[in-house]
Design a protein around this motif. Structure first.
Motif, PDB file in Angstrom:
ATOM      1  N   PHE A 175       0.870  -1.172   0.000  1.00  0.00           N
ATOM      2  CA  PHE A 175       0.000   0.000   0.000  1.00  0.00           C
ATOM      3  C   PHE A 175       0.905   1.219   0.000  1.00  0.00           C
ATOM      4  N   SER A 176       0.404   2.337  -0.545  1.00  0.00           N
ATOM      5  CA  SER A 176       1.194   3.561  -0.499  1.00  0.00           C
ATOM      6  C   SER A 176       0.291   4.769  -0.303  1.00  0.00           C
ATOM      7  N   LEU A 177       0.886   5.785   0.299  1.00  0.00           N
ATOM      8  CA  LEU A 177       0.278   7.104   0.421  1.00  0.00           C
ATOM      9  C   LEU A 177       1.289   8.067  -0.171  1.00  0.00           C
ATOM     10  N   LEU A 178       0.880   8.805  -1.189  1.00  0.00           N
ATOM     11  CA  LEU A 178       1.769   9.742  -1.872  1.00  0.00           C
ATOM     12  C   LEU A 178       1.456  11.165  -1.449  1.00  0.00           C
ATOM     13  N   ALA A 179       2.444  12.020  -1.587  1.00  0.00           N
ATOM     14  CA  ALA A 179       2.241  13.426  -1.234  1.00  0.00           C
ATOM     15  C   ALA A 179       1.052  14.004  -1.984  1.00  0.00           C
ATOM     16  N   GLU A 180       0.913  13.674  -3.257  1.00  0.00           N
ATOM     17  CA  GLU A 180      -0.210  14.224  -4.026  1.00  0.00           C
ATOM     18  C   GLU A 180      -1.567  13.683  -3.583  1.00  0.00           C
ATOM     19  N   ASP A 181      -1.575  12.539  -2.868  1.00  0.00           N
ATOM     20  CA  ASP A 181      -2.838  12.022  -2.335  1.00  0.00           C
ATOM     21  C   ASP A 181      -3.416  12.975  -1.284  1.00  0.00           C
TER      22      ASP A 181
END
Length: 184
Positions: A175-181
């Motif tokens: 899973f990932s959380l990106l800055a743009e999210d």
């Protein structure tokens, strides 16, 4: 590697507070890690002892100072231990790191993991400047996958035999959380 600062002020949503580990936490950590669900899904050793807990708590400041890991206690408003959350496996040149956690049996099913994960991940992006925060969960650990999704992470896929845990290579869901999210 660079030193990792402590969140200042400490991260909280009013019900969940993330704070540095203290020596007085050793007994609570040792007791919590007797729960077989914690080593079942994490790198916490089976047959966890007071010495394991003492070494863990004592090593957190050095790990943070060296830039290896930021480990925080998850506590309630009266400072009762509800779990652990941390950032590790930093790739500073690529501005990414990995978040992990465990929750005490008494605190489960109250969204403690979701709230702590979200607090720390957002802080890592906004204050440390990470562009990507990763979270890995065993495919059979449905509760951990729900935590990731509720904390705003996106499921990317299964990494086959990605890492060893307790001497056995295992599949992990990325899973990932990106800055743009956070901007969306």
């Amino acid at each position: 590697m660079r030193s990792i600062p402590l969140p200042s002020p400490p991260l909280t949503d009013g019900d969940v507070l993330l704070r540095p580990w203290e020596r007085r936490d050793v007994a609570a950590v040792a007791a919590a890690c007797q729960d077989p669900e914690i080593p079942r899904w994490t790198v916490v050793p089976y047959h966890y002892t007071q010495r394991h807990a003492r070494d863990f708590v004592n090593d957190t400041a050095a790990d943070r100072a060296s830039g290896r890991e930021l480990a925080l206690a998850i506590v309630d408003p009266v400072d009762r231990l509800m779990g652990a959350v941390g950032l590790a496996n930093f790739d500073w040149p690529d501005l990414k790191g990995e978040i992990g956690y465990w929750i005490t049996a008494e605190a489960r099913r109250r969204r403690v993991g979701t709230r702590a994960t979200r607090l720390l991940a957002v802080w890592a992006i906004e204050q440390l400047g990470l562009e990507r925060v990763e979270l890995l969960a065993n495919p059979r650990n449905e509760a951990s996958q729900r935590v990731a999704e509720r904390a705003g992470f996106t499921r990317e896929g299964t990494l086959r035999r990605y890492r060893r845990r307790h001497g056995v290579r295992e599949d992990l869901v990325m899973f990932s959380l990106l800055a743009e999210d956070l901007e969306a």
